[in-house]
Write an enzyme that holds these catalytic residues in place. Structure first.
Site, PDB file in Angstrom:
ATOM      1  N   LYS A   1     -12.644  -1.883   6.120  1.00  0.00           N
ATOM      2  CA  LYS A   1     -11.996  -2.832   7.023  1.00  0.00           C
ATOM      3  C   LYS A   1     -12.518  -2.707   8.449  1.00  0.00           C
ATOM      4  CE  LYS A   1      -8.730  -3.160   3.590  1.00  0.00           C
ATOM      5  NZ  LYS A   1      -7.946  -2.294   2.715  1.00  0.00           N
TER       6      LYS A   1
ATOM      7  N   ASP B   1      -1.833   6.350   6.527  1.00  0.00           N
ATOM      8  CA  ASP B   1      -2.858   5.467   5.972  1.00  0.00           C
ATOM      9  C   ASP B   1      -3.228   4.470   7.072  1.00  0.00           C
ATOM     10  OD1 ASP B   1      -4.377   3.584   4.672  1.00  0.00           O
ATOM     11  OD2 ASP B   1      -2.925   3.181   3.073  1.00  0.00           O
TER      12      ASP B   1
ATOM     13  N   TRP C   1       0.820  -1.222   0.000  1.00  0.00           N
ATOM     14  CA  TRP C   1       0.000   0.000   0.000  1.00  0.00           C
ATOM     15  C   TRP C   1       0.843   1.256   0.000  1.00  0.00           C
ATOM     16  CZ3 TRP C   1      -4.301  -0.813  -2.011  1.00  0.00           C
ATOM     17  CH2 TRP C   1      -5.023  -1.974  -1.751  1.00  0.00           C
TER      18      TRP C   1
HETATM   19  C1  LIG Z   1      -7.371  -1.757   1.700  1.00  0.00           C
HETATM   20  C2  LIG Z   1      -6.307  -0.764   1.853  1.00  0.00           C
HETATM   21  C3  LIG Z   1      -6.171   0.316   0.952  1.00  0.00           C
HETATM   22  C4  LIG Z   1      -7.030   0.472  -0.284  1.00  0.00           C
HETATM   23  O1  LIG Z   1      -8.290   0.900   0.016  1.00  0.00           O
HETATM   24  P1  LIG Z   1      -9.327   1.258  -1.161  1.00  0.00           P
HETATM   25  O2  LIG Z   1     -10.463   1.819  -0.382  1.00  0.00           O
HETATM   26  O3  LIG Z   1      -9.637  -0.029  -1.870  1.00  0.00           O
HETATM   27  O4  LIG Z   1      -8.695   2.228  -2.057  1.00  0.00           O
HETATM   28  C5  LIG Z   1      -5.175   1.233   1.190  1.00  0.00           C
HETATM   29  N1  LIG Z   1      -4.356   1.119   2.244  1.00  0.00           N
HETATM   30  C6  LIG Z   1      -4.452   0.095   3.115  1.00  0.00           C
HETATM   31  C7  LIG Z   1      -3.512   0.019   4.270  1.00  0.00           C
HETATM   32  C8  LIG Z   1      -5.419  -0.873   2.942  1.00  0.00           C
HETATM   33  O5  LIG Z   1      -5.517  -1.890   3.818  1.00  0.00           O
END
Ligand SMILES: *Cc1c(COP(=O)(O)O)cnc(C)c1O
Length: 364
Positions: free
Chosen positions: A198, A174, A104
Site C-alpha cells: 500500500k 497493523d 482486518w
Molecule cells: C491489505 C491489508 C492487510 C493484508 O495484507 P496482506 O499483505 O495481503 O496479507 C492487512 N491489514 C491491513 C490493514 C491491510 O490494509
C-alpha cells in the site's frame, strides 16, 4: 508517460513514478556496475548487503526508530503476522486484548482465537465499523499479553488519529495502509507491521518493526521460520528474502526523503483528503458513511445518496473509461472507495473531484 492512468486501487497500489523509473533504469544492470538485475543477485553478496542496509536505514530514519527496535523484512504479507504475533508474543494466562474495527482486525482475531486466550477490548461492528471506538469504550486489561489494533481500516475508511495508552502492555499495530503517511511515535508501540503493497513497495513483503525484548517471549519450540528471534539473529536473511521488494523499499525511502520526509507527506496527504472530503460534503449527491472525526486520509469511502447501487456501478465504469481506475468499494461495504496513499499525486484527486462533479450534473 502519458499512458499512465490514475490508480485509486486499495492495494497493490500506485507507486511513485520516480521509483518505478529508477527501477526500470537499473533493471538490467543494477547501479551500472553489478552487470545484473537485483533479482538475479545473491542475497548474501556485497551489493545486496548494501541494498538491505539502505532500505533499513531509510525506514529507521523516517520513523525515527531507536536501537531498541529491529526492522525485519518478512514474507507472508501482513496476514501471516496475524498468526506469527500471537505465536511469539502471547504469554499463557495473559489474554490478548483485541480492538475490533473492521475486516482486518476480524481476520487477526480469527488467528488469535486459535492460539491464545483473548478479550474483546472494543468493537464497533454493531455500527458496521462506520466509526472507531471512543476512548471510554476501550476496556483494556492491565494483565494482557498485548493489545492488537489496526491504525487505518482500509476497507471501512477509518483511521485512528491518536492511539490508546496501553501502559506497560505492548501495543501491536497493523499499519499496512497508513505506515509512512504521517509522523508517529514508534516508542508507543511494541510491534508495528505492514504489508508493503500500500505505502512502501511491491506485494510479497511485510515490514515488521519489533521491540527486541519482545522477541524473547517466544518458546524455542515454535518452528524456526515463525520465530521473530530467528529473523533478528539472521538480519532478515535466515532464508532467501524477497530481494527485489527490499530494493524497492529502499527506493521508496529515498523518494520519501525527496518529499520532505513524513512531515512533507503528512501535509500533502491532508491536503488531498481535505479536497476529496470537502467535495463529498458539499454535494447533495454523495455522502461519506464514516463519522467525521474518524475519517481516513488514505482510503476515502463514499456512496451515492440513497445507496443507488446501479448508479454507483455506472460511476465506477465511467471513471475507469476516463483513466480513473480502482474506485469500486470493497465488496463488504459497496459504494466507492478512493485510495489516496503517499504516491497518489494531487492531480489524481483533482481529476477525480472534477469527474465526480460532472457525474453528479448528469445524474443528480
Ligand atoms: C491489505 C491489508 C492487510 C493484508 O495484507 P496482506 O499483505 O495481503 O496479507 C492487512 N491489514 C491491513 C490493514 C491491510 O490494509
Amino acid at each position: 508517460m502519458s499512458d499512465r492512468i490514475f490508480n485509486f486501487s486499495a492495494g497493490p497500489a500506485a507507486l511513485p513514478l520516480p521509483v518505478l523509473e529508477k527501477a526500470q533504469a537499473e533493471l538490467l544492470n543494477y547501479n551500472q556496475t553489478a552487470g545484473m538485475s537485483v533479482m538475479e543477485m545473491s542475497h548474501r553478496c556485497k551489493e545486496f548487503d548494501e541494498i538491505l542496509d539502505h532500505a533499513k536505514k531509510g525506514i529507521k530514519k523516517h520513523l525515527n526508530i531507536s536501537d531498541d527496535y529491529e526492522v525485519l523484512f518478512l514474507q507472508g504479507g501482513a496476514s501471516m503476522q496475524f498468526a506469527m504475533i500471537p505465536m511469539n508474543l502471547y504469554i499463557p494466562g495473559k489474554p490478548v486484548d483485541m480492538i475490533n474495527t473492521g475486516a482486518w482486525t476480524k481476520k487477526a482475531f480469527k488467528e488469535v482465537k486459535k492460539l491464545a486466550e483473548w478479550n474483546l477490548a472494543a468493537s464497533t461492528e454493531e455500527v458496521n465499523f462506520s466509526r472507531l471506538p471512543h476512548k471510554d469504550e476501550i476496556k483494556l486489561d492491565s494483565n494482557a499479553s498485548y493489545v492488537h489494533l489496526c491504525s487505518n481500516n482500509t476497507i471501512f475508511g477509518t483511521q485512528f488519529k491518536e492511539f490508546p495508552n496501553t501502559g506497560d502492555v505492548p501495543l501491536i499495530c497493523d499499519m499496512s495502509s497508513d505506515i509512512f503517511s504521517r509522523k508517529i511515535d514508534v516508542s508507543q508501540f511494541g510491534l508495528i507491521f505492514a504489508g508493503a503493497q500500500k505505502n512502501i513497495g511491491p506485494s510479497g513483503l511485510a515490514v515488521v518493526i519489533i521491540r527486541k525484548d519482545l522477541a524473547e517471549r517466544a518458546d524455542e519450540s515454535i518452528p524456526t521460520m515463525f520465530q521473530f528471534r530467528t529473523h533478528i539473529q539472521e538480519g532478515s536473511r535466515y532464508n532467501t528474502p524477497p530481494t527485489f521488494g527490499i530494493y524497492m523499499v529502499g527506493l521508496v525511502m529515498d523518494w520519501i526523503e525527496s518529499q520532505g520526509g513524513l512531515e512533507g507527506l503528512e501535509k500533502h496527504n491532508q491536503k488531498k483528503a481535505d479536497i476529496l472530503y470537502q467535495a463529498i460534503n458539499e454535494s447533495g449527491f454523495y455522502y461519506c458513511p464514516v463519522d467525521e472525526q474518524d475519517r481516513s486520509l488514505m482510503n476515502v469511502v463514499f456512496r451515492v445518496q440513497g445507496d443507488k447501487e446501479a448508479l454507483e456501478k455506472q460511476m465506477v465504469q465511467e471513471a475507469e473509461s476516463k483513466g480513473l481506475s480502482g474506485l469500486k468499494g470493497h465488496r463488504s461495504v459497496g459504494g466507492l472507495r478512493a485510495s489516496i496513499y503517499n504516491a497518489q499525486p494531487l492531480e489524481a484527486v483533482e481529476a477525480l473531484v472534477s469527474f465526480m462533479k460532472d457525474f453528479e450534473k448528469k445524474n443528480g
